[in-house]
Every structure is written in C-alpha cells, then in structure tokens.
Design a protein around this motif. Structure first.
Motif: not given
Lengths: 225, 287
Positions: B205-220
């Motif tokens: 899986m990959a994602t594309g998110t808004t900039a404000v949401m991006t920091p939440d993705l690092y653990p995954f």
C-alpha cells in the motif's frame, strides 16, 4: 427496563464478541458471518445519510422559521441542495432520468466542477492567510521549549520546499544540509512522538471497546449514565 | 467580542498587511513561475518505482478519500497516478467511500482518459482499461467487504455496467488480487485501509495525503505497512517530475516556496522584535 437496557446490552455483547472472534476462527461460517455483517452495516450506513439530510434540513428550517441570526444563509443550503439533486435527476448523462452518453458533461458535473470545487477549495485556501497571521503573532521563542519548537519548524518548513534545496546548495557547497535535517526531524523525533500517541490512542480504544462490550460504558444508549 | 475590542489599534492593520503580502507572494510566483530545481523524495520515488514495476494488465486500486476542499494538493496526485497507469497499461480501479468525492474522482478519471488519448495515443475505454466503481457507504465495512468479495461490494460500476464479467476486472475477486493499493486521503482513512484492507489481504500500500497529514504516516512507513507516500503538493510535484509529465504540482512549487519563505521571514521578524524589545527594556531598567 429489559427492552430498553438488557436486550440492547446483550445484542452489543453478542455481536461484539462474534465480530471479535471471526478474526481468529478460520471457518467458512465465520467468514460468512463477516460478509453478512458488512453488508448490513453498508445498508445501515446508506440509511444514516437520510438521517443526516433530515437533521440538516430540520436545523435550517427552524432557523428560517424563527428568523434566527444568519437565517438568510440557510436559504442557500436549500437552493444548493435542491439544485444539485434536480441537476442529478435530470442529468443528460447519468442521472435517474438519463438519456445521453457518459462522455457528455452533465448539468450536475458542471455544478460540481465549476461551483462546488472552486468554492470548497477557496474556503480551504483561506487557511494560508490565517496561518501566516497566526504564525507572526504567536510563534515566539519565549523559553527553551518554544525555541526548540521554533527551530524545528523553521528547518522543516524550509527543508520541504524547493527553495530550501537551492539555498542549502548555496550555503553548504551543494550539500543538502537543510533538507536532510528536515528529513531527520521527520524520521526520528516526529516518528517517535507519533508512534507514542498512536499506541496511547490504540490502548484507549481497546479499553473503551471492552467497557462498551461488558456494559460498563452505556452513554451510547442515551440517558447519560 | 471583547477580544476584538481589547486588541491594539495597529493589530488589524498588521493583519491586513500580512494578507496582502501572502496574496502577492502566491499570485506573483504562480504567474512568474521561476524554474526551481528539486530532487524527488525517496518516499515518492518508492511509489513511482512500484508502479513502474507493474506489468500491463496488473491492477492498481485507488481510493479517493478527499473532497473538493483538498483538491489543490490531492487532485494532481490522482491525475499523475492514473496517467502512469495508462502509460504502462496497468488497470486502475477507482472508488470512493465518500459521497462528496464522487465528482472529483470522475473528473480525475475523465481527464486522465483524455490525456491517455492525447499524450500516449491510447484509446482508453471504461470497463476494459480502467474501472470507476463510484461510491458505496460504510468505509471500514466496505473495506472488509472488498477484502472478501470486491464484486459483491460493487455489483455495478459508476456507469451502471455490471462488474461480473467485466473485462477490466478479469482475475480480480477481492483485494488480494490487487498489486498495489493507493489511498489518496485528506481524512483519517489511511489507518482503516491498513488495518482492514492491505494488512489482511497481504498487498502493498502507498498513500497520497495533504501536507498536514503527512507526519502521521512515518510510523507506518517505517514498519513497511506503507511502501512510500506522496506528501502534500510537493509529493505531487515529485511524482510529476519522475513521470516527466509536468502538472499542477510542479507549477505550484514556486508559490509554495514563496509562501514558506514569507512565513519564515514573518516569524523571524516577530522574534527579532521581541528580543530587541526585551533588550531595550532591560537596558532602560538598568539605567
């Protein structure tokens, strides 16, 4: 009491335990149960939209009827909603009364593309102005912690845009010092903090779910207990 | 109400000056658009490489989890991903669990189909080269349902074609048959897709998110639950650069750079003013 409290609690306990167990039971009945439950919840989700439409309409009709402050804006809610519903039903291409082909842009598509998208994007983009003003007024290095936060913010903000790479190249002899520092902040302190928060939320969610399943937490049933 | 009355007289003026500067920074840099050189982030490159490694006829699933308010950041990502699929002959399956996102998902599909005709000389046909499934409610339950039976969750596509026997869905019975799932999200759906979709199905899986949401993705990302991600407009610009098809992502980079620099200057200016004030007060106190 039995109808209002005991039976709903038993339903929640029964369905909750079954939904939890189906992940650990590799049997066709288990997957059939999951399949059936997901279909049910999708249907219920569809009906929940009617509830949303009713709630929204009721709130705005009350505002208009009582001439509450800003009641004029409520009229636009109905103009927009009825206009888009009518456009979809009488759409040339894909509406319920369709007659044309899908290659044509329908009236509904036109409204969506040229009214809803620009208006929503405009409202969202206004945030940039508020953020700039708020940053100017409040982002001060008043103590060590605030200073560290400010330094991290400056490095990340600067390191995430192309101009940060250009300036880094000028200052550090073509080495990407600022973008790399920005990446290090995101990769380590940010990751550690986010993971801690997420683990805390997950543990909280588990404990709350257990409380609901066991009937300790009953606020979802109304009544405030 | 009282807050407004208690504000200093110059407060409103300063606020308006800042607004004018921000507007000028965005407008001038957008239309002047000076050429900016930048290297795509590794997280974006991994997504690009994964799509590049897919074979013609493989399926890429795109979930549109954003509405028109996030169009500026996420629409360019959607367009680039679809263009990449059509260029490679990969079959994209597009759907949304949000009623307000149907129009923007359809717009992306239509534009990418037109681009495929004009850019790659390919006649892309719905139901054969791509599928737009439209909307179904339920989010996590919908994801669970698709994990068991995709055609059961969507018996018809957006245009009313039956998914049973559809050429584009040949060989796809559930999410397990998808080669890559991409969640384009401005809402908290990434965790749902990971927990109920890709981890269960065992697919990348990959994602594309808004900039404000991006920091939440690092653990995954660190735990390999995400192979990579496109973060904000910069992520879209990076993907466009890798794909070598410029779009709104790259075009927005000068405006974003100018705004970031301006906000940094404002913050630095305010802090210098604060420290200068402190220094002067201290000096006056001593004398």
């Amino acid at each position: 009491m039995i109808l209002k409290r005991t039976i709903p609690l038993l339903i929640v306990l029964g369905i909750g335990v079954l939904a939890f167990m189906q992940d650990y039971v590799p049997h066709p009945w288990s997957s059939a149960f999951r399949n059936e439950m997901t279909t049910w919840t999708m249907v219920i989700g569809g009906f929940a939209m009617f509830l949303g439409v009713y709630s929204l309409s009721h709130m705005h009709i009350t505002k208009i009827r009582r001439k509450m402050p800003g009641w004029g804006y409520s009229i636009f809610v109905f103009i927009g909603a009825i206009g888009m519903i009518a456009a979809y039903i009488f759409s040339d291409s894909i509406g319920a009364l369709s007659a044309g082909t899908k290659d044509e842009m329908s009236l509904y598509d036109w409204g969506y593309n040229y009214i809803l998208i620009p208006c929503s994007a405009t409202v969202f983009s206004i945030l940039a102005f508020y953020m700039a003003s708020a940053a100017f007024r409040t982002f001060r290095a008043r103590n060590l912690a605030a200073g560290l936060l400010l330094a991290a913010a400056i490095i990340v903000m600067f390191g995430r845009v192309p101009v940060g790479e250009t300036v880094s190249g000028w200052l550090f002899n073509d080495r990407m010092v600022i973008p790399n520092l920005s990446k290090a902040i995101m990769d380590y302190p940010n990751l550690a903090a986010k993971r801690g928060i997420m683990l805390g939320i997950a543990l909280g969610a588990i404990s709350q779910s257990m409380r609901i399943l066991l009937g300790i937490e009953r606020s979802y049933m109304g009544g405030g207990d | 109400m009282t807050t407004n009355q208690n504000r200093p007289r110059h407060y409103e003026l300063v606020r308006r000056i800042i607004y004018v500067f921000i507007a000028l920074a965005v407008i001038v840099s957008y239309f002047y658009h000076p050429k900016q050189d930048f290297s795509p982030w590794i997280e974006v490159r991994k997504v690009y490489d994964k799509v590049e490694s897919l074979s013609p006829g493989d399926h890429l699933f795109i979930s549109i989890d954003y509405d028109p308010s996030s169009e500026a950041e996420l629409y360019p990502m959607c367009l680039s991903l679809l263009r990449h699929c059509f260029k490679k002959g990969v079959i994209p399956i597009v759907m949304t669990p949000w009623p307000t996102s149907v129009g923007i998902a359809k717009k992306g599909c239509d534009e990418a189909v037109d681009d495929a005709n004009s850019m790659f000389g390919k006649k892309v046909v719905s139901g054969k080269d791509y599928v737009f499934l439209g909307f179904r409610p339920g989010v996590q339950n919908l994801i669970l349902k698709m994990g068991d039976n995709l055609k059961g969750a969507f018996d018809k596509d957006y245009y009313g074609q039956s998914t049973q026997g559809m050429e584009a869905l040949a060989g796809v019975s559930s999410l397990r048959d998808i080669k890559l799932l991409v969640d384009l999200a401005a809402m908290g759906t990434v965790e749902l897709w990971i927990a109920y979709g890709t981890d269960r199905a065992g697919i990348p899986m990959a994602t594309g998110t808004t900039a404000v949401m991006t920091p939440d993705l690092y653990p995954f990302y660190q735990s390999n639950q995400l192979i990579g991600f496109l973060g904000g407009l910069r992520g879209a610009a990076d993907y466009e650069k890798l794909l070598k098809i410029p779009g709104r992502g790259e075009r927005g980079m000068p405006a974003q750079s100018a705004t970031h620099v301006l906000i940094l200057l404002l913050i630095l200016g305010a802090n210098i003013r604060m420290f200068a004030g402190r220094f002067l007060r201290k000096k006056e106190g001593l004398s």
